[in-house]
Scaffold this motif. Structure first.
Motif, PDB file in Angstrom:
ATOM      1  N   VAL A  80       0.845  -1.202   0.000  1.00 31.24           N
ATOM      2  CA  VAL A  80       0.000   0.000   0.000  1.00 31.24           C
ATOM      3  C   VAL A  80       0.883   1.256   0.000  1.00 31.24           C
ATOM      4  CG1 VAL A  80      -1.748   1.300   1.286  1.00 31.24           C
ATOM      5  CG2 VAL A  80      -1.930  -1.195   1.129  1.00 31.24           C
ATOM      6  N   LEU A  81       1.927   1.252   0.831  1.00 34.46           N
ATOM      7  CA  LEU A  81       2.862   2.386   0.868  1.00 34.46           C
ATOM      8  C   LEU A  81       3.588   2.537  -0.476  1.00 34.46           C
ATOM      9  CD1 LEU A  81       4.508   2.015   4.411  1.00 34.46           C
ATOM     10  CD2 LEU A  81       2.729   3.636   3.720  1.00 34.46           C
ATOM     11  N   LEU A  82       3.981   1.399  -1.062  1.00 35.80           N
ATOM     12  CA  LEU A  82       4.641   1.423  -2.372  1.00 35.80           C
ATOM     13  C   LEU A  82       3.731   2.032  -3.428  1.00 35.80           C
ATOM     14  CD1 LEU A  82       6.545  -1.978  -2.816  1.00 35.80           C
ATOM     15  CD2 LEU A  82       7.522   0.304  -2.981  1.00 35.80           C
ATOM     16  N   SER A  83       2.441   1.680  -3.369  1.00 35.84           N
ATOM     17  CA  SER A  83       1.477   2.196  -4.351  1.00 35.84           C
ATOM     18  C   SER A  83       1.381   3.718  -4.265  1.00 35.84           C
ATOM     19  CB  SER A  83       0.102   1.548  -4.144  1.00 35.84           C
ATOM     20  OG  SER A  83      -0.544   2.077  -2.997  1.00 35.84           O
ATOM     21  N   GLN A  84       1.411   4.234  -3.049  1.00 36.46           N
ATOM     22  CA  GLN A  84       1.332   5.692  -2.877  1.00 36.46           C
ATOM     23  C   GLN A  84       2.637   6.372  -3.317  1.00 36.46           C
ATOM     24  OE1 GLN A  84      -1.750   6.973  -2.226  1.00 36.46           O
ATOM     25  NE2 GLN A  84      -2.120   4.771  -2.409  1.00 36.46           N
ATOM     26  N   LEU A  85       3.757   5.674  -3.101  1.00 37.65           N
ATOM     27  CA  LEU A  85       5.056   6.187  -3.551  1.00 37.65           C
ATOM     28  C   LEU A  85       5.092   6.269  -5.077  1.00 37.65           C
ATOM     29  CD1 LEU A  85       7.895   6.989  -2.405  1.00 37.65           C
ATOM     30  CD2 LEU A  85       8.583   4.633  -2.850  1.00 37.65           C
ATOM     31  N   ILE A  86       4.571   5.222  -5.728  1.00 38.63           N
ATOM     32  CA  ILE A  86       4.516   5.187  -7.195  1.00 38.63           C
ATOM     33  C   ILE A  86       3.572   6.271  -7.714  1.00 38.63           C
ATOM     34  CG2 ILE A  86       3.722   3.798  -9.177  1.00 38.63           C
ATOM     35  CD1 ILE A  86       4.743   1.316  -7.529  1.00 38.63           C
ATOM     36  N   ARG A  87       2.463   6.445  -7.018  1.00 39.58           N
ATOM     37  CA  ARG A  87       1.497   7.487  -7.416  1.00 39.58           C
ATOM     38  C   ARG A  87       2.144   8.877  -7.325  1.00 39.58           C
ATOM     39  NH1 ARG A  87      -4.502   8.162  -4.656  1.00 39.58           N
ATOM     40  NH2 ARG A  87      -5.343   9.640  -6.167  1.00 39.58           N
ATOM     41  N   TRP A  88       2.995   9.055  -6.326  1.00 36.53           N
ATOM     42  CA  TRP A  88       3.620  10.356  -6.064  1.00 36.53           C
ATOM     43  C   TRP A  88       4.823  10.612  -6.966  1.00 36.53           C
ATOM     44  CZ3 TRP A  88       7.852  11.106  -2.042  1.00 36.53           C
ATOM     45  CH2 TRP A  88       8.190  12.468  -1.928  1.00 36.53           C
ATOM     46  N   ARG A  89       5.702   9.577  -7.083  1.00 35.92           N
ATOM     47  CA  ARG A  89       6.971   9.781  -7.791  1.00 35.92           C
ATOM     48  C   ARG A  89       7.128   8.946  -9.061  1.00 35.92           C
ATOM     49  NH1 ARG A  89      11.094  11.927  -4.533  1.00 35.92           N
ATOM     50  NH2 ARG A  89      12.282  11.890  -6.479  1.00 35.92           N
ATOM     51  N   GLY A  90       6.147   8.121  -9.402  1.00 38.64           N
ATOM     52  CA  GLY A  90       6.309   7.214 -10.534  1.00 38.64           C
ATOM     53  C   GLY A  90       7.178   6.020 -10.144  1.00 38.64           C
ATOM     54  N   THR A  91       7.659   5.268 -11.120  1.00 37.30           N
ATOM     55  CA  THR A  91       8.431   4.045 -10.822  1.00 37.30           C
ATOM     56  C   THR A  91       9.936   4.310 -10.715  1.00 37.30           C
ATOM     57  OG1 THR A  91       8.529   3.565 -13.188  1.00 37.30           O
ATOM     58  CG2 THR A  91       6.747   2.514 -11.940  1.00 37.30           C
ATOM     59  N   ALA A  92      10.358   5.560 -10.931  1.00 37.44           N
ATOM     60  CA  ALA A  92      11.801   5.881 -10.951  1.00 37.44           C
ATOM     61  C   ALA A  92      12.490   5.552  -9.631  1.00 37.44           C
ATOM     62  CB  ALA A  92      12.001   7.359 -11.291  1.00 37.44           C
ATOM     63  N   LEU A  93      11.874   5.953  -8.509  1.00 36.63           N
ATOM     64  CA  LEU A  93      12.479   5.705  -7.194  1.00 36.63           C
ATOM     65  C   LEU A  93      12.539   4.212  -6.892  1.00 36.63           C
ATOM     66  CD1 LEU A  93      13.622   6.980  -4.603  1.00 36.63           C
ATOM     67  CD2 LEU A  93      11.306   7.021  -3.681  1.00 36.63           C
ATOM     68  N   LEU A  94      11.484   3.484  -7.285  1.00 33.55           N
ATOM     69  CA  LEU A  94      11.422   2.030  -7.077  1.00 33.55           C
ATOM     70  C   LEU A  94      12.540   1.341  -7.855  1.00 33.55           C
ATOM     71  CD1 LEU A  94       9.455   0.138  -5.514  1.00 33.55           C
ATOM     72  CD2 LEU A  94       8.331  -0.304  -7.685  1.00 33.55           C
ATOM     73  N   THR A  95      12.752   1.788  -9.098  1.00 31.39           N
ATOM     74  CA  THR A  95      13.812   1.215  -9.944  1.00 31.39           C
ATOM     75  C   THR A  95      15.191   1.511  -9.364  1.00 31.39           C
ATOM     76  OG1 THR A  95      12.368   1.685 -11.821  1.00 31.39           O
ATOM     77  CG2 THR A  95      14.612   1.049 -12.336  1.00 31.39           C
ATOM     78  N   ARG A  96      15.336   2.687  -8.746  1.00 33.74           N
ATOM     79  CA  ARG A  96      16.633   3.062  -8.153  1.00 33.74           C
ATOM     80  C   ARG A  96      16.938   2.209  -6.922  1.00 33.74           C
ATOM     81  NH1 ARG A  96      18.097   7.123  -4.348  1.00 33.74           N
ATOM     82  NH2 ARG A  96      20.314   7.601  -4.463  1.00 33.74           N
ATOM     83  N   LEU A  97      15.903   1.991  -6.096  1.00 35.98           N
ATOM     84  CA  LEU A  97      16.090   1.186  -4.882  1.00 35.98           C
ATOM     85  C   LEU A  97      16.207  -0.296  -5.200  1.00 35.98           C
ATOM     86  CD1 LEU A  97      13.609   2.821  -2.331  1.00 35.98           C
ATOM     87  CD2 LEU A  97      16.091   2.842  -2.205  1.00 35.98           C
ATOM     88  N   LEU A  98      15.466  -0.750  -6.218  1.00 38.13           N
ATOM     89  CA  LEU A  98      15.380  -2.185  -6.518  1.00 38.13           C
ATOM     90  C   LEU A  98      15.733  -2.477  -7.966  1.00 38.13           C
ATOM     91  CD1 LEU A  98      11.985  -2.778  -4.681  1.00 38.13           C
ATOM     92  CD2 LEU A  98      14.238  -3.429  -3.835  1.00 38.13           C
ATOM     93  N   PRO A  99      16.985  -2.255  -8.364  1.00 36.25           N
ATOM     94  CA  PRO A  99      17.392  -2.580  -9.738  1.00 36.25           C
ATOM     95  C   PRO A  99      17.523  -4.096  -9.911  1.00 36.25           C
ATOM     96  CG  PRO A  99      19.280  -1.896  -8.465  1.00 36.25           C
ATOM     97  CD  PRO A  99      18.089  -1.734  -7.565  1.00 36.25           C
ATOM     98  N   PRO A 100      17.631  -4.586 -11.155  1.00 34.88           N
ATOM     99  CA  PRO A 100      17.756  -6.036 -11.406  1.00 34.88           C
ATOM    100  C   PRO A 100      18.899  -6.697 -10.650  1.00 34.88           C
ATOM    101  CG  PRO A 100      17.336  -4.870 -13.447  1.00 34.88           C
ATOM    102  CD  PRO A 100      17.532  -3.817 -12.402  1.00 34.88           C
ATOM    103  N   VAL A 101      20.005  -5.964 -10.400  1.00 32.94           N
ATOM    104  CA  VAL A 101      21.167  -6.551  -9.706  1.00 32.94           C
ATOM    105  C   VAL A 101      20.826  -6.911  -8.265  1.00 32.94           C
ATOM    106  CG1 VAL A 101      22.187  -4.378  -8.855  1.00 32.94           C
ATOM    107  CG2 VAL A 101      23.672  -6.312  -9.432  1.00 32.94           C
ATOM    108  N   VAL A 102      19.774  -6.302  -7.698  1.00 32.54           N
ATOM    109  CA  VAL A 102      19.309  -6.644  -6.352  1.00 32.54           C
ATOM    110  C   VAL A 102      18.171  -7.665  -6.431  1.00 32.54           C
ATOM    111  CG1 VAL A 102      18.177  -5.760  -4.268  1.00 32.54           C
ATOM    112  CG2 VAL A 102      20.000  -4.432  -5.350  1.00 32.54           C
ATOM    113  N   VAL A 103      17.190  -7.390  -7.280  1.00 31.13           N
ATOM    114  CA  VAL A 103      15.986  -8.231  -7.345  1.00 31.13           C
ATOM    115  C   VAL A 103      16.298  -9.634  -7.863  1.00 31.13           C
ATOM    116  CG1 VAL A 103      13.703  -8.470  -8.393  1.00 31.13           C
ATOM    117  CG2 VAL A 103      14.475  -6.234  -7.609  1.00 31.13           C
TER     118      VAL A 103
END
Length: 393
Positions: A80-103
């Motif tokens: 739920v928090l992630l959804s609000q983060l995506i709504r606010w900032r888009g997927t850019a921050l999520l991609t920065r925190l969780l790039p393929p090298v981590v996931v």
């Protein structure tokens, strides 16, 4: 659609000791919640998430089911928090925190960490290998044909049958178990035809909550992949309408709802996306009907008891492929995104995540212990943020 999702849907609670009838109920309920959140625009079905198998097993053994459910509820709230983060900032921050090298390596840890359990059950032992349930010679006659059937159906079958390899494997393994007379029907005969599933209310436990929170990382990324997949199948961009923030919100509330009843956390099912592609029927109303049937089936007591009578080697055989597939998805993520492991930075991140996860590294503070996928997720994010980027030549 329910038939396609069925094998994986009930296998997850059977592995973790949860009630398959509750899993059916919460899958149906979760799908309906998802449809409300997405304004019934996405033809997708939600059911038991395999990413949570190891954490739930640990949680149930350490703190019990009610406490583990509070952790699952927290993981749902993380969505739920992630959804609000995506709504606010888009997927850019999520991609920065969780790039393929981590996931990628975190997903590999989920599959590889469960490998000993699959092998133990395939040779007739309990998941932890502490006790023998069925003699090994007989167990292999159940597990290997179940595995072979699952392999053949997933690679050679045509049409809708290609989408039900787990169900086919269970059917063949169960048939052989009947032949070897190792199926215990006492639970089926004593179960009522119609009864309430064994609902379990969550009970707050801060250690379980802190343990489960980071586990939501891998399924959140998997969710994005599933939404991209169903978008390409239907020719509609669901990332824009209804929006990724709405789909991940639906997933989160569905997982929280499942925890309220003692069910496994929900996730979007790629098997059902395959069925949508095959049938070319893109109407989300079909998922409403599938959810309704799942809820009705949850109240058939004998059905749940029949699922619980499946011998461990049958499940073990199928789990060999299933857990191996999860690990391969993580490996494929590294390959698809062309993660260069000749770079010291990338190699360090992947290496530490894999060894921490598979080796069983744990950090304890007082009565709290951080280990497994939770530890891997946090360590991976921190290493990605701290280690300097390689200079571009």
């Amino acid at each position: 659609m329910l038939f396609v999702a069925f094998g994986a849907l009930v296998l997850m609670p059977l592995i973790t000791g949860l009630d398959p009838n509750v899993a059916l109920f919460t899958a149906g309920l979760g799908t309906l919640v998802f449809q409300i959140c997405t304004k019934r625009q996405v033809p997708i079905f939600l059911a038991s998430s395999f990413a949570f198998i190891a954490p739930i097993l640990y949680g149930v053994q350490t703190w019990g089911i009610p406490a583990t459910m509070s952790g699952i509820m927290a993981a749902g709230f993380m969505y739920v928090l992630l959804s609000q983060l995506i709504r606010w900032r888009g997927t850019a921050l999520l991609t920065r925190l969780l790039p393929p090298v981590v996931v990628g390596p975190v997903i590999m840890v989920i599959g590889l960490g469960l490998a000993p359990m699959a092998v133990n059950m395939a040779i007739g032992k309990t998941g932890d290998g502490s006790a023998v349930l069925i003699e090994q010679n007989i167990a292999l006659w159940l597990s290997l044909p179940a595995l072979l059937t699952t392999l053949l159906v997933s690679t050679m079958a045509k049409g809708v049958f290609r989408l039900v390899p787990i169900t086919a494997g269970i059917a063949v393994g169960y048939g052989l178990a009947l032949y070897f007379k190792v199926v215990d029907f006492s639970g089926v005969t004593s179960a009522a035809w119609f009864s309430l599933p064994h609902f379990v209310a969550p009970q707050w436990h801060w250690q379980a909550v802190l343990f489960m929170l980071p586990v939501a990382i891998a399924p959140a990324i998997e969710h994005i992949g599933d939404i991209l997949a169903i978008s390409s199948v239907t020719g509609k961009d669901y990332l824009k309408k209804p929006g990724l923030h709405r789909t991940i919100l639906g997933d989160g509330i569905a997982t929280m709802g499942a925890a309220c009843f003692g069910g496994p956390p929900n996730t979007t099912y790629s098997e059902v996306t395959g069925a949508v592609m095959l049938t070319k029927n893109f109407n989300p109303v079909i998922m409403t009907w599938a959810a309704g049937f799942a809820i009705v089936l949850a109240f058939v007591g004998k059905f749940g008891a029949l699922m619980l009578s499946i011998p461990a080697p049958v499940m073990g055989g199928i789990m060999i492929l299933l857990f191996g597939s999860i690990a391969t998805v993580g490996l494929n993520s590294l390959i698809k995104h062309q993660v260069d492991l000749s770079q010291a930075r990338n190699l360090c991140i992947v290496a530490v995540i894999l060894i921490f996860g598979i080796g069983g590294m744990a950090f304890g503070i007082g009565g709290f212990s951080l280990q497994g996928i939770s530890l891997c997720g946090i360590v991976g994010i921190l290493l990605n943020l701290v280690l300097p980027k390689s200079p571009v030549h």
